[in-house]
Scaffold this motif. Structure first.
Motif, PDB file in Angstrom:
ATOM      1  N   PRO A 136       0.744  -1.142   0.069  1.00  0.00           N
ATOM      2  CA  PRO A 136       0.091   0.153   0.095  1.00  0.00           C
ATOM      3  C   PRO A 136       0.871   1.279   0.090  1.00  0.00           C
ATOM      4  N   GLY A 137       2.221   1.193   0.244  1.00  0.00           N
ATOM      5  CA  GLY A 137       2.759   2.384   0.285  1.00  0.00           C
ATOM      6  C   GLY A 137       3.215   2.893  -1.163  1.00  0.00           C
ATOM      7  N   ASN A 138       3.218   2.148  -2.189  1.00  0.00           N
ATOM      8  CA  ASN A 138       3.245   2.658  -3.402  1.00  0.00           C
ATOM      9  C   ASN A 138       2.416   3.387  -4.165  1.00  0.00           C
ATOM     10  N   ASP A 139       2.608   4.364  -4.827  1.00  0.00           N
ATOM     11  CA  ASP A 139       1.796   5.257  -5.602  1.00  0.00           C
ATOM     12  C   ASP A 139       0.930   4.988  -6.505  1.00  0.00           C
ATOM     13  N   LEU A 140       1.398   4.059  -7.411  1.00  0.00           N
ATOM     14  CA  LEU A 140       0.577   3.643  -8.527  1.00  0.00           C
ATOM     15  C   LEU A 140       1.206   2.194  -8.998  1.00  0.00           C
ATOM     16  N   HIS A 141      -0.045   1.310  -9.603  1.00  0.00           N
ATOM     17  CA  HIS A 141       0.475   0.225 -10.144  1.00  0.00           C
ATOM     18  C   HIS A 141       0.140   0.389 -11.685  1.00  0.00           C
ATOM     19  N   LEU A 142       0.866  -0.040 -12.408  1.00  0.00           N
ATOM     20  CA  LEU A 142       0.526  -0.141 -13.910  1.00  0.00           C
ATOM     21  C   LEU A 142       0.607  -1.580 -14.156  1.00  0.00           C
ATOM     22  N   CYS A 143      -0.130  -1.933 -15.262  1.00  0.00           N
ATOM     23  CA  CYS A 143      -0.648  -3.598 -15.455  1.00  0.00           C
ATOM     24  C   CYS A 143      -0.498  -3.748 -16.789  1.00  0.00           C
ATOM     25  N   VAL A 144      -0.424  -4.923 -16.991  1.00  0.00           N
ATOM     26  CA  VAL A 144      -0.377  -5.491 -18.258  1.00  0.00           C
ATOM     27  C   VAL A 144      -1.854  -5.870 -18.916  1.00  0.00           C
ATOM     28  N   SER A 145      -2.845  -5.437 -18.203  1.00  0.00           N
ATOM     29  CA  SER A 145      -4.175  -5.912 -18.590  1.00  0.00           C
ATOM     30  C   SER A 145      -5.004  -5.328 -17.777  1.00  0.00           C
ATOM     31  N   ASP A 146      -6.363  -5.272 -18.289  1.00  0.00           N
ATOM     32  CA  ASP A 146      -7.396  -4.414 -17.507  1.00  0.00           C
ATOM     33  C   ASP A 146      -7.570  -5.375 -16.259  1.00  0.00           C
ATOM     34  N   ASP A 147      -7.549  -6.707 -16.416  1.00  0.00           N
ATOM     35  CA  ASP A 147      -7.764  -7.853 -15.493  1.00  0.00           C
ATOM     36  C   ASP A 147      -6.719  -7.516 -14.490  1.00  0.00           C
ATOM     37  N   GLY A 148      -5.636  -7.388 -14.661  1.00  0.00           N
ATOM     38  CA  GLY A 148      -4.689  -7.105 -13.632  1.00  0.00           C
ATOM     39  C   GLY A 148      -5.029  -6.018 -12.910  1.00  0.00           C
ATOM     40  N   ALA A 149      -5.355  -4.962 -13.490  1.00  0.00           N
ATOM     41  CA  ALA A 149      -5.645  -3.689 -12.875  1.00  0.00           C
ATOM     42  C   ALA A 149      -6.887  -3.793 -11.872  1.00  0.00           C
ATOM     43  N   ARG A 150      -7.795  -4.510 -12.484  1.00  0.00           N
ATOM     44  CA  ARG A 150      -8.781  -4.957 -11.465  1.00  0.00           C
ATOM     45  C   ARG A 150      -8.477  -5.656 -10.190  1.00  0.00           C
ATOM     46  N   GLN A 151      -7.655  -6.637 -10.388  1.00  0.00           N
ATOM     47  CA  GLN A 151      -7.104  -7.376  -9.257  1.00  0.00           C
ATOM     48  C   GLN A 151      -6.342  -6.585  -8.331  1.00  0.00           C
ATOM     49  N   VAL A 152      -5.322  -5.565  -8.790  1.00  0.00           N
ATOM     50  CA  VAL A 152      -4.872  -4.677  -7.830  1.00  0.00           C
ATOM     51  C   VAL A 152      -5.791  -4.028  -7.057  1.00  0.00           C
ATOM     52  N   ARG A 153      -6.546  -3.210  -7.733  1.00  0.00           N
ATOM     53  CA  ARG A 153      -7.553  -2.338  -7.016  1.00  0.00           C
ATOM     54  C   ARG A 153      -8.672  -2.983  -6.022  1.00  0.00           C
ATOM     55  N   ARG A 154      -8.896  -4.544  -6.363  1.00  0.00           N
ATOM     56  CA  ARG A 154      -9.533  -5.216  -5.693  1.00  0.00           C
ATOM     57  C   ARG A 154      -8.690  -5.707  -4.202  1.00  0.00           C
ATOM     58  N   TRP A 155      -7.651  -5.975  -4.314  1.00  0.00           N
ATOM     59  CA  TRP A 155      -6.979  -6.580  -3.223  1.00  0.00           C
ATOM     60  C   TRP A 155      -6.178  -5.460  -2.422  1.00  0.00           C
ATOM     61  N   LEU A 156      -5.739  -4.316  -3.043  1.00  0.00           N
ATOM     62  CA  LEU A 156      -5.050  -3.316  -2.458  1.00  0.00           C
ATOM     63  C   LEU A 156      -5.864  -2.134  -2.210  1.00  0.00           C
ATOM     64  N   GLY A 157      -6.866  -1.809  -3.107  1.00  0.00           N
ATOM     65  CA  GLY A 157      -7.490  -0.568  -2.896  1.00  0.00           C
ATOM     66  C   GLY A 157      -6.778   0.646  -3.392  1.00  0.00           C
ATOM     67  N   GLY A 158      -5.671   0.682  -4.129  1.00  0.00           N
ATOM     68  CA  GLY A 158      -4.806   1.474  -4.605  1.00  0.00           C
ATOM     69  C   GLY A 158      -5.042   1.840  -6.030  1.00  0.00           C
ATOM     70  N   ALA A 159      -4.296   2.917  -6.474  1.00  0.00           N
ATOM     71  CA  ALA A 159      -4.534   3.291  -7.925  1.00  0.00           C
ATOM     72  C   ALA A 159      -3.769   2.086  -8.637  1.00  0.00           C
ATOM     73  N   ALA A 160      -4.473   1.863  -9.789  1.00  0.00           N
ATOM     74  CA  ALA A 160      -3.931   0.736 -10.908  1.00  0.00           C
ATOM     75  C   ALA A 160      -4.558   1.297 -12.196  1.00  0.00           C
ATOM     76  N   GLU A 161      -3.619   1.161 -13.282  1.00  0.00           N
ATOM     77  CA  GLU A 161      -3.890   1.491 -14.447  1.00  0.00           C
ATOM     78  C   GLU A 161      -3.328   0.405 -15.605  1.00  0.00           C
ATOM     79  N   THR A 162      -4.059   0.584 -16.724  1.00  0.00           N
ATOM     80  CA  THR A 162      -3.306  -0.614 -17.851  1.00  0.00           C
ATOM     81  C   THR A 162      -2.728   0.072 -18.593  1.00  0.00           C
ATOM     82  N   VAL A 163      -1.593  -0.282 -18.759  1.00  0.00           N
ATOM     83  CA  VAL A 163      -0.454   0.217 -19.953  1.00  0.00           C
ATOM     84  C   VAL A 163      -0.149  -0.822 -20.991  1.00  0.00           C
ATOM     85  N   GLY A 164      -0.325  -1.977 -20.761  1.00  0.00           N
ATOM     86  CA  GLY A 164      -0.013  -3.216 -21.590  1.00  0.00           C
ATOM     87  C   GLY A 164       1.440  -3.696 -21.403  1.00  0.00           C
ATOM     88  N   PRO A 165       1.943  -4.555 -21.935  1.00  0.00           N
ATOM     89  CA  PRO A 165       3.031  -5.230 -21.706  1.00  0.00           C
ATOM     90  C   PRO A 165       4.264  -4.292 -22.261  1.00  0.00           C
TER      91      PRO A 165
END
Length: 357
Positions: A136-165
Motif C-alpha cells: 500500500p505504500g506505493n503510489d501507482l501500479h501499472l498493469c499489463v491488462s485490465d484484468d490485472g488492474a482490477r485485481q490490484v484495485r480489489r486486493w489493495l484498494g490503490g491506484a492501478a492503470e493498464t498500460v500493456g506489456p
C-alpha cells in the motif's frame, strides 16, 4: 530471477533516455548484503529445475492471493534499504519504477515510512498479479491488462492503470521486413517445409519433459526450435534429438520469433508477450509451477493463448493456430490489442502523494 525483469528494465531505460532524460537501473538482488541476492537466485533456480513441488509450496504460502495473513517479502526487502537509498541520493530520481516484486516491497515500505520522498510507480510485468507485487505504500501500479488492474484495485484498494506489456519495439516489425530472412532461410533449410514452432524454456532453460515435447512436435510434422536459455546441458541433449533445432542462447529474438509460426510457452513471461507483439500465436503447455501456471491460465482466460492440458491438446492447438485463416488472424489481433499507448507519460506525469516528514 531470469531475464524477463531485466529486459523490461532495459526497455524502460531506453525509452527514458530516448526522451532526453536520465535513467538508472538498479538490481535489488545486488543490493542485498552478504551475497544474499545471489543465494536467492540460486535457490530459485534449483527449485524450478529439480524440485518444482517445493516452489509450488513457496508460491502458495508467499505469493498466491487469498484471505488470511501470510508472510510478506517486506522483511527481506528491508535488508536492501540502506544501499537502495544511497543509490537514490546519488541519482536524485524524479520517480522510482520497480519492475520486480521484491523491489516493489522495498519502495512501498520506504514510501510508507516517509524515507523515500519521490513517487514509486510499480510496473507489474505478470498477467497473474500475486501478493508480493502489492504494497500500500506505493503510489501507482501499472498493469499489463485490465484484468490485472482490477485485481490490484480489489486486493489493495490503490491506484492501478493498464498500460500493456513492455517490449522492445523491434518485436512489432513487419514479418516481411528485411531483418527476418536470415532466420527464415535457416529454418527453411533445416525444416524442409515444416512449420517452425518455437519452444521456450526461459533464460534458465527449465521445463517439464522438453525433449519429449520436441519429439512430439517433430513427429507431427513441425520443426521444433527449442530455446534452452543458458542451460548448455539441455541444449546438448536437444541437439542430439532428430528433427529438432536447439540454437542455444539467442540474441536476436525479434527476427527468430517472426520466422516461427507459433510459440509453445511454459511461463507466460516476457517471451510470451514478445510473441504477442511479433504476431505469433502462443500455446501454454506444461507450465512452470506457481507464477508460470497462474500466468498461463490468466492469458488463456483473456483469449491471448491456448492452454493445452495434454499432448493431444497441444497438437490440436498448433494445427489450428499455425494454419493461415481467420482463427490465426483473430488470435494475432487479440495479442496485438494488449499493447497500449506509451507508458512513460503515466510514469513521469503522475504526481505522487505527499509523504509525511
Amino acid at each position: 530471477m531470469g531475464a524477463g525483469h531485466d529486459s523490461v528494465a532495459a526497455e524502460l531505460a531506453r525509452r527514458v533516455r530516448a526522451e532526453g532524460k536520465q535513467a538508472h537501473v538498479v538490481d535489488v538482488l545486488a543490493l542485498l548484503p552478504c551475497g544474499l541476492g545471489a543465494g536467492l537466485r540460486g535457490f530459485y533456480g534449483a527449485c524450478v529445475r529439480g524440485a518444482p513441488w517445493a516452489y509450488e509450496g513457496i508460491y502458495e504460502l508467499f505469493f498466491r492471493l487469498g484471505a488470511g495473513r501470510r508472510p510478506a517479502g517486506t522483511p527481506l526487502a528491508r535488508l536492501a534499504a540502506d544501499a537502495f537509498m544511497t543509490s537514490v541520493r546519488r541519482s536524485r530520481p524524479d520517480v522510482v519504477v520497480p519492475v520486480f516484486h521484491l523491489a516493489a516491497q522495498l519502495t512501498g515500505e520506504l514510501r510508507a515510512a516517509g524515507v523515500l520522498r519521490v513517487p514509486s510507480t510499480v510496473m507489474i510485468v505478470d498477467f497473474a498479479v500475486h501478493r508480493q507485487w502489492l504494497h500500500p505504500g506505493n503510489d501507482l501500479h501499472l498493469c499489463v491488462s485490465d484484468d490485472g488492474a482490477r485485481q490490484v484495485r480489489r486486493w489493495l484498494g490503490g491506484a492501478a492503470e493498464t498500460v500493456g506489456p513492455v517490449v522492445d519495439p523491434r518485436f512489432f516489425g513487419d514479418a516481411g521486413d528485411t531483418e527476418a530472412p536470415t532466420w527464415r532461410e535457416h529454418l527453411a533449410s533445416r525444416g524442409a517445409g515444416r512449420p517452425a514452432v518455437l519452444v521456450s524454456a526461459g533464460a534458465w532453460g527449465v521445463g517439464s519433459h522438453l525433449p519429449d515435447t520436441a519429439r512430439l512436435l517433430a513427429a507431427r510434422g513441425f520443426l521444433p526450435v527449442v530455446l534452452s536459455g543458458r542451460n548448455e546441458r539441455l541444449r546438448r541433449a536437444l541437439s542430439r534429438t532428430p528433427g529438432v533445432l536447439a540454437p542455444g542462447w539467442v540474441t536476436d529474438m525479434p527476427r527468430l520469433l517472426r520466422a516461427c509460426a507459433a510459440l509453445v510457452d511454459n511461463a507466460a513471461g516476457q517471451t510470451a508477450v514478445q510473441a504477442l507483439a511479433a504476431g505469433v500465436p502462443v500455446v501454454g503447455y506444461r507450465p512452470l509451477p506457481g507464477h508460470g501456471a497462474e500466468g498461463v491460465r490468466r492469458m488463456a482466460a483473456l483469449g491471448l493463448c491456448d492452454f493445452a492440458a495434454d499432448a493431444t491438446g497441444l497438437l490440436g492447438s498448433l494445427d489450428r493456430l499455425t494454419a493461415p485463416g481467420p482463427e490465426r488472424d483473430r488470435r494475432i489481433a487479440a495479442g496485438r490489442a494488449v499493447f497500449r499507448d506509451d507508458l512513460l507519460a503515466r510514469v513521469i506525469a503522475r504526481p505522487g502523494r505527499r509523504c509525511s516528514p
